[in-house]
Design a protein around this motif. Structure first.
Motif, PDB file in Angstrom:
ATOM      1  N   LEU A 134     -15.140  -7.082   0.183  1.00  0.00           N
ATOM      2  CA  LEU A 134     -16.287  -7.914  -0.166  1.00  0.00           C
ATOM      3  C   LEU A 134     -15.949  -9.367   0.136  1.00  0.00           C
ATOM      4  N   VAL A 135     -16.853 -10.048   0.803  1.00  0.00           N
ATOM      5  CA  VAL A 135     -16.697 -11.485   1.005  1.00  0.00           C
ATOM      6  C   VAL A 135     -17.333 -12.185  -0.186  1.00  0.00           C
ATOM      7  N   ASN A 136     -16.507 -12.868  -0.962  1.00  0.00           N
ATOM      8  CA  ASN A 136     -16.960 -13.516  -2.186  1.00  0.00           C
ATOM      9  C   ASN A 136     -16.749 -15.020  -2.067  1.00  0.00           C
ATOM     10  N   ARG A 137     -17.824 -15.779  -2.073  1.00  0.00           N
ATOM     11  CA  ARG A 137     -17.765 -17.230  -1.942  1.00  0.00           C
ATOM     12  C   ARG A 137     -16.990 -17.625  -0.692  1.00  0.00           C
ATOM     13  N   GLY A 138     -17.281 -16.909   0.402  1.00  0.00           N
ATOM     14  CA  GLY A 138     -16.676 -17.261   1.671  1.00  0.00           C
ATOM     15  C   GLY A 138     -15.259 -16.756   1.863  1.00  0.00           C
ATOM     16  N   ARG A 139     -14.731 -16.019   0.891  1.00  0.00           N
ATOM     17  CA  ARG A 139     -13.379 -15.487   1.039  1.00  0.00           C
ATOM     18  C   ARG A 139     -13.400 -13.977   0.873  1.00  0.00           C
ATOM     19  N   GLU A 140     -12.654 -13.303   1.751  1.00  0.00           N
ATOM     20  CA  GLU A 140     -12.629 -11.846   1.712  1.00  0.00           C
ATOM     21  C   GLU A 140     -11.657 -11.358   0.642  1.00  0.00           C
ATOM     22  N   ASP A 141     -12.116 -10.401  -0.117  1.00  0.00           N
ATOM     23  CA  ASP A 141     -11.287  -9.808  -1.162  1.00  0.00           C
ATOM     24  C   ASP A 141     -10.442  -8.685  -0.568  1.00  0.00           C
ATOM     25  N   THR A 142      -9.714  -7.992  -1.405  1.00  0.00           N
ATOM     26  CA  THR A 142      -8.789  -6.945  -0.969  1.00  0.00           C
ATOM     27  C   THR A 142      -9.510  -5.844  -0.197  1.00  0.00           C
ATOM     28  N   GLN A 143      -8.836  -5.323   0.830  1.00  0.00           N
ATOM     29  CA  GLN A 143      -9.375  -4.217   1.608  1.00  0.00           C
ATOM     30  C   GLN A 143      -8.959  -2.881   0.986  1.00  0.00           C
ATOM     31  N   TYR A 144      -9.932  -1.987   0.870  1.00  0.00           N
ATOM     32  CA  TYR A 144      -9.690  -0.638   0.370  1.00  0.00           C
ATOM     33  C   TYR A 144      -9.951   0.343   1.510  1.00  0.00           C
ATOM     34  N   PHE A 145      -9.041   1.327   1.629  1.00  0.00           N
ATOM     35  CA  PHE A 145      -9.059   2.195   2.797  1.00  0.00           C
ATOM     36  C   PHE A 145      -9.686   3.553   2.516  1.00  0.00           C
ATOM     37  N   GLY A 146     -10.246   4.112   3.572  1.00  0.00           N
ATOM     38  CA  GLY A 146     -10.744   5.474   3.535  1.00  0.00           C
ATOM     39  C   GLY A 146      -9.646   6.452   3.919  1.00  0.00           C
ATOM     40  N   PRO A 147      -9.972   7.751   3.929  1.00  0.00           N
ATOM     41  CA  PRO A 147      -8.967   8.784   4.213  1.00  0.00           C
ATOM     42  C   PRO A 147      -8.594   8.890   5.683  1.00  0.00           C
ATOM     43  N   TYR A 189       0.849  -1.184   0.000  1.00  0.00           N
ATOM     44  CA  TYR A 189       0.000   0.000   0.000  1.00  0.00           C
ATOM     45  C   TYR A 189       0.887   1.237   0.000  1.00  0.00           C
ATOM     46  N   LYS A 190       0.383   2.298  -0.592  1.00  0.00           N
ATOM     47  CA  LYS A 190       1.074   3.588  -0.626  1.00  0.00           C
ATOM     48  C   LYS A 190       0.271   4.580   0.220  1.00  0.00           C
ATOM     49  N   GLN A 191       0.961   5.334   1.067  1.00  0.00           N
ATOM     50  CA  GLN A 191       0.281   6.341   1.881  1.00  0.00           C
ATOM     51  C   GLN A 191       0.910   7.709   1.619  1.00  0.00           C
ATOM     52  N   PRO A 192       0.271   8.513   0.776  1.00  0.00           N
ATOM     53  CA  PRO A 192       0.771   9.870   0.533  1.00  0.00           C
ATOM     54  C   PRO A 192       0.502  10.742   1.757  1.00  0.00           C
ATOM     55  N   PRO A 193       1.017  11.963   1.762  1.00  0.00           N
ATOM     56  CA  PRO A 193       0.823  12.847   2.924  1.00  0.00           C
ATOM     57  C   PRO A 193      -0.641  13.058   3.305  1.00  0.00           C
ATOM     58  N   SER A 194      -1.551  12.891   2.380  1.00  0.00           N
ATOM     59  CA  SER A 194      -2.973  13.063   2.690  1.00  0.00           C
ATOM     60  C   SER A 194      -3.476  12.015   3.689  1.00  0.00           C
ATOM     61  N   GLY A 195      -2.778  10.883   3.786  1.00  0.00           N
ATOM     62  CA  GLY A 195      -3.123   9.895   4.804  1.00  0.00           C
ATOM     63  C   GLY A 195      -3.851   8.662   4.309  1.00  0.00           C
ATOM     64  N   GLU A 196      -4.505   8.734   3.169  1.00  0.00           N
ATOM     65  CA  GLU A 196      -5.272   7.582   2.691  1.00  0.00           C
ATOM     66  C   GLU A 196      -4.352   6.487   2.167  1.00  0.00           C
ATOM     67  N   LEU A 197      -4.589   5.273   2.575  1.00  0.00           N
ATOM     68  CA  LEU A 197      -3.799   4.137   2.084  1.00  0.00           C
ATOM     69  C   LEU A 197      -4.310   3.741   0.704  1.00  0.00           C
ATOM     70  N   VAL A 198      -3.422   3.706  -0.258  1.00  0.00           N
ATOM     71  CA  VAL A 198      -3.790   3.357  -1.629  1.00  0.00           C
ATOM     72  C   VAL A 198      -3.276   1.961  -1.940  1.00  0.00           C
ATOM     73  N   PHE A 199      -4.185   1.077  -2.332  1.00  0.00           N
ATOM     74  CA  PHE A 199      -3.829  -0.297  -2.658  1.00  0.00           C
ATOM     75  C   PHE A 199      -3.001  -0.332  -3.938  1.00  0.00           C
ATOM     76  N   LEU A 200      -1.897  -1.099  -3.913  1.00  0.00           N
ATOM     77  CA  LEU A 200      -1.049  -1.243  -5.089  1.00  0.00           C
ATOM     78  C   LEU A 200      -1.118  -2.647  -5.665  1.00  0.00           C
ATOM     79  N   ILE A 201      -0.961  -3.671  -4.799  1.00  0.00           N
ATOM     80  CA  ILE A 201      -0.932  -5.031  -5.303  1.00  0.00           C
ATOM     81  C   ILE A 201      -1.293  -6.015  -4.201  1.00  0.00           C
ATOM     82  N   ARG A 202      -1.877  -7.128  -4.597  1.00  0.00           N
ATOM     83  CA  ARG A 202      -2.092  -8.273  -3.717  1.00  0.00           C
ATOM     84  C   ARG A 202      -1.541  -9.505  -4.395  1.00  0.00           C
ATOM     85  N   ARG A 203      -0.816 -10.311  -3.618  1.00  0.00           N
ATOM     86  CA  ARG A 203      -0.200 -11.519  -4.165  1.00  0.00           C
ATOM     87  C   ARG A 203      -0.575 -12.717  -3.302  1.00  0.00           C
ATOM     88  N   ASN A 204      -1.068 -13.769  -3.924  1.00  0.00           N
ATOM     89  CA  ASN A 204      -1.398 -15.017  -3.252  1.00  0.00           C
ATOM     90  C   ASN A 204      -0.123 -15.815  -3.005  1.00  0.00           C
TER      91      ASN A 204
END
Lengths: 116, 115
Positions: B95-108, A37-52
């Motif tokens: 979102l929980v999809n088929r019993g598995r949670e997807d990526t979390q997206y954050f607020g400010p 995740y990237k967190q710019p000075p504004s504070g919001e965490l921005v998703f970049l990548i997810r890897r299984n």
């Protein structure tokens, strides 16, 4: 227990240089997810990548690339030809996937400053 | 497509008071997680809500409680505030999809200062 270590606290590079952010993780689970995740000075965490954890294939997205090596429990992030807009705090994170729900553990972050 | 929203943006309280923070998830998401981020640190997981129930909890005292509403929005309540509760509070939705949670997206985030 999960743990994520980002040993680099702060990095400064000159614009257009390449930079690699290191991430080492610990987990007892065989199934897990890794994130950046990237967190710019504004504070919001921005998703970049997810890897299984089952997918060790490296990934490239524009100027960003990620190197996942299970043998060394590392998930490093490289920015090619850095730009001033890349200046931010970058967090590596790990989540177990038990019961389908994630419990995300973050590292302490690496502050990247790109100097024009 | 609205992202995760949080209110208020900033909040100043004194020790011993109680505070309520609010979060609306990203459109289509049904799960909300709350994190506390102290200055210079990574976010620490507080708890997660799905189907209006607390599903997981981190190492936070009972002073921290929450709620999820039928529209998936959520509140974080902190009682008996301490100086150490000063932090950025982040809400993440997924979102929980088929019993598995997807990526979390954050607020400010909501910046809480306890004096």
């Amino acid at each position: 227990a999960q743990k994520v270590t980002q040993a680099q606290t702060e990095i400064s590079v000159v614009e257009k240089e390449d930079v690699t952010l290191d991430c080492v993780y610990e987990t007892r689970d065989t199934t897990y997810y890794l994130f950046w995740y990237k967190q710019p000075p504004s504070g919001e965490l921005v998703f970049l990548i997810r890897r299984n954890s089952f997918d060790e294939q490296n990934e490239i997205s524009g100027r960003y690339s990620w190197n996942f090596q299970k043998s060394t429990s590392s998930f490093n992030f490289t920015i090619t030809a850095s730009q001033v807009v890349d200046s931010a705090v970058y967090f590596c994170a790990l989540s177990e996937a038990r019961r389908g729900y994630q419990k995300v553990t973050f590292g302490t972050g690496t502050k990247l400053q790109v100097i024009p | 497509d609205a992202g995760v929203t949080q209110s208020p943006t900033h909040l100043i309280k004194t020790r011993g008071q109680q505070v309520t923070l609010r979060c609306s998830p990203k459109s289509g998401h049904d799960t909300v997680s709350w994190y506390q981020q102290a200055l210079g640190q990574g976010p620490q997981f507080i708890f997660q809500y799905y189907e209006e129930e607390e599903r997981q909890r981190g190492n936070f005292p009972d002073r921290f409680s929450g709620h999820q509403f039928p529209n998936y929005s959520s509140e974080l309540n902190v009682n008996a505030l301490l100086l150490g509760d000063s932090a950025l509070y982040l809400c993440a939705s997924s979102l929980v999809n088929r019993g598995r949670e997807d990526t979390q997206y954050f607020g400010p985030g909501t910046r809480l200062t306890v004096l």
